[in-house]
Enzyme design. Structure first.
Site, PDB file in Angstrom:
ATOM      1  N   CYS A 122      11.761 -30.210  -2.074  1.00  0.00           N
ATOM      2  CA  CYS A 122      10.821 -29.282  -1.411  1.00  0.00           C
ATOM      3  C   CYS A 122       9.388 -29.427  -1.926  1.00  0.00           C
ATOM      4  O   CYS A 122       8.460 -28.943  -1.291  1.00  0.00           O
ATOM      5  CB  CYS A 122      11.289 -27.845  -1.598  1.00  0.00           C
ATOM      6  SG  CYS A 122      12.947 -27.580  -0.981  1.00  0.00           S
ATOM      7  N   HIS A 173       5.461 -23.663   0.287  1.00  0.00           N
ATOM      8  CA  HIS A 173       6.788 -24.061   0.750  1.00  0.00           C
ATOM      9  C   HIS A 173       7.520 -22.814   1.253  1.00  0.00           C
ATOM     10  O   HIS A 173       7.550 -21.786   0.577  1.00  0.00           O
ATOM     11  CB  HIS A 173       7.561 -24.717  -0.386  1.00  0.00           C
ATOM     12  CG  HIS A 173       9.006 -24.923  -0.059  1.00  0.00           C
ATOM     13  ND1 HIS A 173       9.404 -25.550   1.099  1.00  0.00           N
ATOM     14  CD2 HIS A 173      10.134 -24.567  -0.713  1.00  0.00           C
ATOM     15  CE1 HIS A 173      10.730 -25.568   1.129  1.00  0.00           C
ATOM     16  NE2 HIS A 173      11.193 -24.975   0.057  1.00  0.00           N
ATOM     17  N   ASN A 180      13.884 -23.129   6.292  1.00  0.00           N
ATOM     18  CA  ASN A 180      13.389 -23.934   5.174  1.00  0.00           C
ATOM     19  C   ASN A 180      13.538 -25.408   5.565  1.00  0.00           C
ATOM     20  O   ASN A 180      14.654 -25.917   5.642  1.00  0.00           O
ATOM     21  CB  ASN A 180      14.225 -23.580   3.937  1.00  0.00           C
ATOM     22  CG  ASN A 180      13.856 -24.388   2.712  1.00  0.00           C
ATOM     23  OD1 ASN A 180      13.218 -25.435   2.802  1.00  0.00           O
ATOM     24  ND2 ASN A 180      14.269 -23.902   1.559  1.00  0.00           N
TER      25      ASN A 180
HETATM   26  O1  UT7 Z   1      13.850 -24.700  -0.865  1.00  0.00           O
HETATM   27  C1  UT7 Z   1      14.805 -25.030  -1.815  1.00  0.00           C
HETATM   28  C2  UT7 Z   1      14.950 -23.950  -2.755  1.00  0.00           C
HETATM   29  N1  UT7 Z   1      15.907 -22.988  -2.278  1.00  0.00           N
HETATM   30  C3  UT7 Z   1      15.613 -21.689  -2.293  1.00  0.00           C
HETATM   31  O2  UT7 Z   1      14.506 -21.304  -2.578  1.00  0.00           O
HETATM   32  C4  UT7 Z   1      16.724 -20.738  -1.989  1.00  0.00           C
HETATM   33  C5  UT7 Z   1      16.635 -19.561  -2.899  1.00  0.00           C
HETATM   34  N2  UT7 Z   1      17.769 -18.649  -2.735  1.00  0.00           N
HETATM   35  C6  UT7 Z   1      17.841 -17.788  -1.688  1.00  0.00           C
HETATM   36  O3  UT7 Z   1      16.987 -17.768  -0.823  1.00  0.00           O
HETATM   37  C7  UT7 Z   1      19.002 -16.837  -1.650  1.00  0.00           C
HETATM   38  O4  UT7 Z   1      19.727 -16.998  -2.850  1.00  0.00           O
HETATM   39  C8  UT7 Z   1      19.944 -17.047  -0.436  1.00  0.00           C
HETATM   40  C9  UT7 Z   1      19.267 -16.565   0.815  1.00  0.00           C
HETATM   41  C10 UT7 Z   1      20.345 -18.487  -0.301  1.00  0.00           C
HETATM   42  C11 UT7 Z   1      21.192 -16.198  -0.644  1.00  0.00           C
HETATM   43  O5  UT7 Z   1      20.826 -14.823  -0.822  1.00  0.00           O
HETATM   44  P1  UT7 Z   1      21.419 -13.985  -2.036  1.00  0.00           P
HETATM   45  O6  UT7 Z   1      20.832 -12.640  -1.939  1.00  0.00           O
HETATM   46  O7  UT7 Z   1      21.151 -14.757  -3.303  1.00  0.00           O
HETATM   47  O8  UT7 Z   1      22.944 -13.941  -1.698  1.00  0.00           O
HETATM   48  P2  UT7 Z   1      24.210 -14.284  -2.597  1.00  0.00           P
HETATM   49  O9  UT7 Z   1      24.496 -15.734  -2.509  1.00  0.00           O
HETATM   50  O10 UT7 Z   1      24.048 -13.671  -3.951  1.00  0.00           O
HETATM   51  O11 UT7 Z   1      25.338 -13.505  -1.839  1.00  0.00           O
HETATM   52  C12 UT7 Z   1      25.351 -12.074  -1.739  1.00  0.00           C
HETATM   53  C13 UT7 Z   1      26.493 -11.638  -0.856  1.00  0.00           C
HETATM   54  C14 UT7 Z   1      27.829 -12.256  -1.270  1.00  0.00           C
HETATM   55  O12 UT7 Z   1      28.837 -11.296  -0.995  1.00  0.00           O
HETATM   56  P3  UT7 Z   1      29.446 -10.399  -2.196  1.00  0.00           P
HETATM   57  O13 UT7 Z   1      30.017 -11.381  -3.165  1.00  0.00           O
HETATM   58  O14 UT7 Z   1      28.293  -9.605  -2.746  1.00  0.00           O
HETATM   59  O15 UT7 Z   1      30.467  -9.561  -1.497  1.00  0.00           O
HETATM   60  C15 UT7 Z   1      27.996 -13.408  -0.333  1.00  0.00           C
HETATM   61  O16 UT7 Z   1      29.334 -13.760  -0.113  1.00  0.00           O
HETATM   62  O17 UT7 Z   1      26.284 -12.054   0.489  1.00  0.00           O
HETATM   63  C16 UT7 Z   1      27.383 -12.860   0.934  1.00  0.00           C
HETATM   64  N3  UT7 Z   1      26.859 -13.925   1.807  1.00  0.00           N
HETATM   65  C17 UT7 Z   1      26.685 -13.766   3.115  1.00  0.00           C
HETATM   66  N4  UT7 Z   1      26.886 -12.728   3.952  1.00  0.00           N
HETATM   67  C18 UT7 Z   1      26.564 -12.894   5.254  1.00  0.00           C
HETATM   68  C19 UT7 Z   1      26.477 -15.164   1.450  1.00  0.00           C
HETATM   69  N5  UT7 Z   1      26.037 -15.830   2.524  1.00  0.00           N
HETATM   70  C20 UT7 Z   1      26.159 -14.985   3.580  1.00  0.00           C
HETATM   71  C21 UT7 Z   1      25.860 -15.088   4.956  1.00  0.00           C
HETATM   72  N6  UT7 Z   1      26.074 -14.027   5.748  1.00  0.00           N
HETATM   73  N7  UT7 Z   1      25.342 -16.226   5.491  1.00  0.00           N
END
Ligand code: UT7
Length: 337
Positions: free
Chosen positions: A121, A264, A294
């Site tokens: 990125c 980014h 992204n």
């Molecule tokens: O450009 C490259 C660099 N990358 C980034 O900058 C990405 C940075 N990270 C992020 O933007 C975020 O971490 C994400 C958007 C990818 C994920 O968001 P998050 O708030 O970190 O979610 P998480 O992975 O901690 O998941 C939270 C909850 C989980 O459920 P439980 O365990 O709390 O019950 C996941 O299973 O959300 C659930 N979950 C979803 N629910 C609905 C994970 N993905 C999804 C989904 N839809 N697509």
């Protein structure tokens, strides 16, 4: 900054972009995995992204060539005017040749130099810094920097990959930089950084040895981006403001002196946190993640092209470009336009 040829400035001569027509909306994703529009919009700010269609012959190189053609037209230049093409991508056309060489052939750039740069990125930022200093050194006068990626090819659109697959989209953007006698134009401050220990936060395994220590090999993950979203989020939220401050300090400027921040597009929440921290007005930190997701190396030049075409980036402005992502890498490029 130390320059070998202090009598040379570097100017932005033109920008262009190219996106696949095919849209992948949040509603489309709900048909492929358990997710919903509200979760995606709240966590990321993304409403839709673009996806290449292989059947139509679309690929990283065709997107990149489309963006470069548009940038050449904006700069009123021919492809043969280019001395060098740098293509920032983590999804190259193939292992050999460099995507930049395929692009060179597609646009008819003759025998100009062409190579790829992979900083995920941060790729376009690293490319801008490289192009600027090559021009400043005096050996090249006209360099095209392209950011092009097709991450949708590396996504697992099932429940297993839903935490990662929702954020990425495809696209390409390009910018042409030229030598100028106006020595006030060019980079005021820059930085390129990496923490190699953080490679395991975002990687694409193809065989057993690619999995980090402590992570069991899982063949169903081969060819798909493995991202520790929460950990990358933490890294980005911490690094982003630090990078802005360091870059301002190097140039001896305060945040209000920057006319536009081009960042980014990783997550709207990360951008919003940095904006609030520095008191940057909304119209000075551009966000288009809602429309494209992204797009990795393409995200910064896509923003740049939209801003230039809208007349929101102009000659005389100070513009700070910022990127961070896989590697882990992060970098900045502060320009006097
Ligand atoms: O450009 C490259 C660099 N990358 C980034 O900058 C990405 C940075 N990270 C992020 O933007 C975020 O971490 C994400 C958007 C990818 C994920 O968001 P998050 O708030 O970190 O979610 P998480 O992975 O901690 O998941 C939270 C909850 C989980 O459920 P439980 O365990 O709390 O019950 C996941 O299973 O959300 C659930 N979950 C979803 N629910 C609905 C994970 N993905 C999804 C989904 N839809 N697509």
């Amino acid at each position: 900054m130390i320059s070998t040829r202090p009598n040379i400035g570097v100017r932005l001569a033109g920008t262009g972009s190219h996106l696949p027509e095919n849209r992948l909306t949040n509603a489309d994703l709900t048909k492929l995995m358990e997710t919903n529009d509200e979760w995606i919009v709240q966590r990321t700010g993304i409403r839709e992204r673009r996806k290449i269609d292989r059947a139509k012959g679309e690929s990283t190189a065709t997107l990149a060539a489309g963006a470069l053609k548009n940038a050449l037209a904006a700069a009123r230049l021919n492809a043969t005017d280019l001395d060098l093409i740098i293509c920032a991508t983590m999804t190259p056309e193939m292992e050999c040749p460099a995507t930049a060489c395929v692009v060179s052939a597609l646009v008819g750039a003759g025998h100009c130099g062409a190579f790829d740069l992979n900083a995920a990125c941060s790729g376009f930022i690293f490319g801008m810094n490289t192009a600027h200093d090559l021009i400043k050194g005096g050996a090249y006068r006209t360099i095209a920097v392209i950011g092009a990626d097709t991450l949708t090819e590396l996504m697992d659109y099932s429940n297993n990959g839903r935490g990662t697959a929702i954020i990425f989209g495809d696209g390409a953007g390009a910018a042409i930089f030229r030598a100028t006698d106006d020595t006030t134009k060019g980079i005021l401050a820059q930085g390129m950084h990496a923490d190699g220990e953080g490679w395991k936060e975002i990687y694409v395994p193809h065989e057993e040895r690619d999995f980090p220590k402590g992570i069991a090999c899982d063949t169903s993950k081969y060819g798909y981006v493995q991202m520790n979203g929460a950990s990358v989020f933490k890294f980005a939220v911490g690094t982003f403001p630090e990078l802005i401050q360091q870059t301002l300090d190097k140039a001896n400027l305060t945040p209000d002196k920057i006319d536009m921040y081009v960042c980014h597009q990783s997550n709207a929440r990360i951008l919003g946190a940095a904006r609030e921290r520095f008191g940057i007005p909304e119209d000075r930190l551009y966000v288009n993640i809602d429309r494209y997701g992204n797009t990795v190396g393409a995200s910064v030049p896509l923003c740049l092209d939209e801003l230039v075409r809208a007349g929101r980036i102009k000659d005389g402005m100070k513009v700070m470009f910022l990127g961070f992502g896989g590697g882990l890498t992060w970098g900045s490029s502060l320009w006097q336009m």
